[in-house]
Motif scaffolding. Structure first.
Motif, PDB file in Angstrom:
ATOM      1  N   PHE A  69       0.825  -1.200   0.000  1.00 27.43           N
ATOM      2  CA  PHE A  69       0.000   0.000   0.000  1.00 27.43           C
ATOM      3  C   PHE A  69       0.866   1.260   0.000  1.00 27.43           C
ATOM      4  CE2 PHE A  69      -2.093   3.517   2.106  1.00 27.43           C
ATOM      5  CZ  PHE A  69      -3.312   3.582   1.445  1.00 27.43           C
ATOM      6  N   ASN A  70       1.889   1.246   0.828  1.00 25.82           N
ATOM      7  CA  ASN A  70       2.760   2.416   0.928  1.00 25.82           C
ATOM      8  C   ASN A  70       3.443   2.731  -0.393  1.00 25.82           C
ATOM      9  OD1 ASN A  70       2.061   2.662   3.599  1.00 25.82           O
ATOM     10  ND2 ASN A  70       4.020   1.936   4.410  1.00 25.82           N
ATOM     11  N   LYS A  71       3.835   1.688  -1.117  1.00 23.16           N
ATOM     12  CA  LYS A  71       4.479   1.884  -2.406  1.00 23.16           C
ATOM     13  C   LYS A  71       3.527   2.547  -3.387  1.00 23.16           C
ATOM     14  CE  LYS A  71       6.839  -0.594  -6.139  1.00 23.16           C
ATOM     15  NZ  LYS A  71       7.282  -1.926  -6.645  1.00 23.16           N
ATOM     16  N   LYS A  72       2.283   2.050  -3.424  1.00 24.84           N
ATOM     17  CA  LYS A  72       1.285   2.631  -4.331  1.00 24.84           C
ATOM     18  C   LYS A  72       0.925   4.052  -3.897  1.00 24.84           C
ATOM     19  CE  LYS A  72      -1.800   2.381  -7.683  1.00 24.84           C
ATOM     20  NZ  LYS A  72      -2.545   3.650  -7.482  1.00 24.84           N
ATOM     21  N   TYR A  73       0.841   4.257  -2.601  1.00 23.27           N
ATOM     22  CA  TYR A  73       0.504   5.585  -2.076  1.00 23.27           C
ATOM     23  C   TYR A  73       1.564   6.606  -2.485  1.00 23.27           C
ATOM     24  CZ  TYR A  73      -0.953   9.200   1.258  1.00 23.27           C
ATOM     25  OH  TYR A  73      -1.375  10.369   1.842  1.00 23.27           O
ATOM     26  N   ALA A  74       2.847   6.197  -2.400  1.00 24.01           N
ATOM     27  CA  ALA A  74       3.939   7.097  -2.770  1.00 24.01           C
ATOM     28  C   ALA A  74       3.918   7.430  -4.256  1.00 24.01           C
ATOM     29  CB  ALA A  74       5.279   6.477  -2.389  1.00 24.01           C
ATOM     30  N   GLU A  75       3.484   6.485  -5.075  1.00 24.72           N
ATOM     31  CA  GLU A  75       3.380   6.747  -6.514  1.00 24.72           C
ATOM     32  C   GLU A  75       2.301   7.792  -6.798  1.00 24.72           C
ATOM     33  OE1 GLU A  75       2.596   2.941  -8.169  1.00 24.72           O
ATOM     34  OE2 GLU A  75       4.670   2.217  -7.934  1.00 24.72           O
ATOM     35  N   ASP A  76       1.199   7.694  -6.066  1.00 27.75           N
ATOM     36  CA  ASP A  76       0.090   8.619  -6.271  1.00 27.75           C
ATOM     37  C   ASP A  76       0.273   9.930  -5.508  1.00 27.75           C
ATOM     38  OD1 ASP A  76      -1.091   6.643  -7.804  1.00 27.75           O
ATOM     39  OD2 ASP A  76      -2.303   5.863  -6.142  1.00 27.75           O
ATOM     40  N   ASN A  77       1.044   9.853  -4.434  1.00 25.65           N
ATOM     41  CA  ASN A  77       1.252  11.020  -3.570  1.00 25.65           C
ATOM     42  C   ASN A  77       2.742  11.126  -3.234  1.00 25.65           C
ATOM     43  OD1 ASN A  77      -1.798  11.564  -2.695  1.00 25.65           O
ATOM     44  ND2 ASN A  77      -1.412   9.365  -2.509  1.00 25.65           N
ATOM     45  N   PRO A  78       3.538  11.665  -4.144  1.00 28.71           N
ATOM     46  CA  PRO A  78       4.986  11.742  -3.902  1.00 28.71           C
ATOM     47  C   PRO A  78       5.298  12.478  -2.599  1.00 28.71           C
ATOM     48  CG  PRO A  78       4.459  12.313  -6.171  1.00 28.71           C
ATOM     49  CD  PRO A  78       3.160  12.227  -5.448  1.00 28.71           C
ATOM     50  N   TYR A  79       6.354  12.023  -1.936  1.00 25.63           N
ATOM     51  CA  TYR A  79       6.733  12.629  -0.662  1.00 25.63           C
ATOM     52  C   TYR A  79       7.105  14.101  -0.872  1.00 25.63           C
ATOM     53  CZ  TYR A  79       8.933  13.285   3.888  1.00 25.63           C
ATOM     54  OH  TYR A  79       9.255  13.742   5.150  1.00 25.63           O
ATOM     55  N   PRO A  80       6.579  15.002  -0.050  1.00 30.39           N
ATOM     56  CA  PRO A  80       6.844  16.437  -0.231  1.00 30.39           C
ATOM     57  C   PRO A  80       8.141  16.873   0.460  1.00 30.39           C
ATOM     58  CG  PRO A  80       5.272  16.131   1.546  1.00 30.39           C
ATOM     59  CD  PRO A  80       5.584  14.751   1.007  1.00 30.39           C
ATOM     60  N   PHE A  81       9.251  16.629  -0.184  1.00 32.71           N
ATOM     61  CA  PHE A  81      10.539  16.986   0.405  1.00 32.71           C
ATOM     62  C   PHE A  81      10.606  18.477   0.713  1.00 32.71           C
ATOM     63  CE2 PHE A  81      11.605  13.135  -1.991  1.00 32.71           C
ATOM     64  CZ  PHE A  81      12.260  12.406  -0.998  1.00 32.71           C
ATOM     65  N   ASP A 133      21.991  10.385   8.210  1.00 36.76           N
ATOM     66  CA  ASP A 133      21.966   8.946   8.475  1.00 36.76           C
ATOM     67  C   ASP A 133      20.954   8.564   9.544  1.00 36.76           C
ATOM     68  OD1 ASP A 133      23.697   7.802   6.577  1.00 36.76           O
ATOM     69  OD2 ASP A 133      25.459   8.359   7.731  1.00 36.76           O
ATOM     70  N   GLY A 134      20.094   9.523   9.931  1.00 32.84           N
ATOM     71  CA  GLY A 134      19.097   9.227  10.950  1.00 32.84           C
ATOM     72  C   GLY A 134      17.665   9.474  10.516  1.00 32.84           C
ATOM     73  N   VAL A 135      17.470  10.168   9.391  1.00 32.92           N
ATOM     74  CA  VAL A 135      16.105  10.474   8.949  1.00 32.92           C
ATOM     75  C   VAL A 135      15.808   9.853   7.583  1.00 32.92           C
ATOM     76  CG1 VAL A 135      15.759  12.548  10.323  1.00 32.92           C
ATOM     77  CG2 VAL A 135      16.919  12.741   8.112  1.00 32.92           C
ATOM     78  N   GLY A 136      16.535   8.800   7.253  1.00 34.24           N
ATOM     79  CA  GLY A 136      16.262   8.069   6.019  1.00 34.24           C
ATOM     80  C   GLY A 136      16.397   8.933   4.787  1.00 34.24           C
ATOM     81  N   ASP A 137      15.436   8.770   3.868  1.00 37.29           N
ATOM     82  CA  ASP A 137      15.514   9.482   2.592  1.00 37.29           C
ATOM     83  C   ASP A 137      14.656  10.742   2.604  1.00 37.29           C
ATOM     84  OD1 ASP A 137      13.025   8.348   2.616  1.00 37.29           O
ATOM     85  OD2 ASP A 137      13.195   7.359   0.661  1.00 37.29           O
ATOM     86  N   SER A 138      14.417  11.307   3.801  1.00 33.57           N
ATOM     87  CA  SER A 138      13.531  12.470   3.889  1.00 33.57           C
ATOM     88  C   SER A 138      14.271  13.799   3.870  1.00 33.57           C
ATOM     89  CB  SER A 138      12.698  12.396   5.177  1.00 33.57           C
ATOM     90  OG  SER A 138      13.490  12.688   6.320  1.00 33.57           O
TER      91      SER A 138
END
Length: 400
Positions: free
Chosen positions: A304-316, A345-350
């Protein structure tokens, strides 16, 4: 305090001075300032990253946000290595064991590349490493659970090089309540936590109030005899209701004893949109399960998270968003109370656009130049403010 953006007060502009450079020169000036100045970042999670998968960070690495070559490129001279202990170990012997494992990883980094790294236990160590062309690695303990209810452990970890302690992490522990934990068994600091703050003052360990509850922050400010740090927090003004960040009243209180907030780069700490991304995704997942009569599972959630990210890209967040936090602290408290605590190295890819790894400190400097900060004040942000706090803590310990 965007000196070059309309709508900002002249008082804020005066606090940081006018722009000394402009145009293309700013990029060159930014690089020079970053390379000629001690750059301190008070929170980098390299040990925990290497515990999960060892990499030789004395050379370039494919993963992570930190390695030697990128640090040199960015001018990073003194990254505090986070000696992180997960809250799952709170109250168990594993807490102290885990902290020792993290310290051992830093010592291994140094032993395998002594020409590049050195463990720094004092301000003098940091300054000497800078002169010698080495990267100083001070140690900060994230989560006080390894103290294990024994003040003698503070002395023990001090001897091993720990120079700040984040009192709690994601759960309340025997020292302090956590901003992330709805349970507040200590109503701020515990009685032991109050004793621990006093002993940290006596030893010369900086008290770190990142992660703690608001009540615990005010308890610390009432007790401490020395300045404190927020090693990796940002301004709550931009993330209303997010207790992990500091509100304006707390930031202003830093000025009463010379304390400092080190700005966290994680996008969820920087903008409301990124902060609410996770909760909105969780809400959508719950609704999805209900509408389809499904039972939650880790595999289903990952899908679900993968599909959600495709439809709603993370707002960097962006570099400008991070600069807004620095500006805000300067506006309400002053230039002497802000620094850098990226959480690399503590907040992942955000991480924000323009600040994706430790090579990018010149980008931050360039942004500050564009907003009218003088070189003198930029150097305060890069290290001067933190070094002032650390020296004060050292001096108090030496006198007591």
């Amino acid at each position: 305090m965007k000196a070059l953006v309309a709508g900002v007060s002249m008082l804020a502009l005066a606090a940081c001075g006018g722009s000394e450079t402009s145009g293309q020169n700013q990029k060159t000036e930014a690089k020079r300032i970053a390379l000629e100045t001690i750059v301190i970042d008070t929170h980098i999670d390299v040990p925990y990253r290497l515990d999960r998968k060892w990499e030789d960070v004395s050379y370039s690495t494919h993963g992570g946000d930190f390695d030697y070559n990128r640090a040199v490129e960015g001018g990073l001279n003194a990254p505090f290595m986070s000696i992180y202990t997960p809250a799952a170990h709170d109250g168990t012997p594993k807490a102290k064991e885990h902290a020792l494992e993290m310290i051992a990883i830093v010592n291994r980094m140094v032993s395998e590349a002594p020409e590049k790294y050195i463990v720094a236990k004092t301000v003098a160590d940091v300054e000497q490493a800078f002169k010698d062309g080495k990267i100083a690695l001070p140690l900060g303990m994230e989560n006080g659970s390894p103290v294990s209810g024994d003040l003698n452990n503070l002395d023990y970890f001090y001897e091993l090089g720990i120079r700040y302690i984040t009192l709690a992490h994601s759960k309340a522990n025997h020292i302090s309540d956590s901003s992330y934990d709805v349970n507040r068994p200590n109503d701020g600091l515990s009685d032991f936590g109050k004793d621990a703050v006093n002993r940290m003052n006596e030893l010369g360990i900086m008290v770190d109030i990142s992660h703690v509850s608001d009540k615990a922050f005010w308890d610390v400010m009432e007790i401490t005899k020395t300045p404190v740090i927020a090693s990796h927090s940002s301004a709550r003004k931009f993330t209303p209701g997010f207790e992990r960040n500091m509100n304006d009243e707390m930031i202003k209180a830093l000025t009463t004893n010379g304390s400092v907030i080190m700005i966290n780069y994680g996008s969820a700490f920087i903008t409301e949109e990124a902060n609410q991304y996770g909760p909105k995704r969780t809400e959508a997942y719950t609704k999805y399960l209900s509408e389809n009569g499904m039972t939650a599972s880790s595999d289903l959630q990952a899908e679900f998270n993968k599909k959600y990210a495709e439809d709603n890209p993370y707002p960097f967040a962006t570099l400008d968003d991070v600069l807004d936090h620095i500006d805000h602290v300067v506006e309400i408290a002053g230039i002497d109370y802000v620094g850098i605590g990226s959480d690399y190295d503590g907040v992942g890819d955000s991480l924000p656009e323009g600040l994706k790894d430790v090579s990018t400190y010149p980008n931050l400097v360039e942004g500050l130049l564009k907003r009218g900060y003088t070189e003198e004040n930029i150097k305060k942000i890069l290290s001067g403010n933190l070094l002032r706090v650390w020296r004060t803590v050292e001096a108090y310990a030496a006198a007591n």
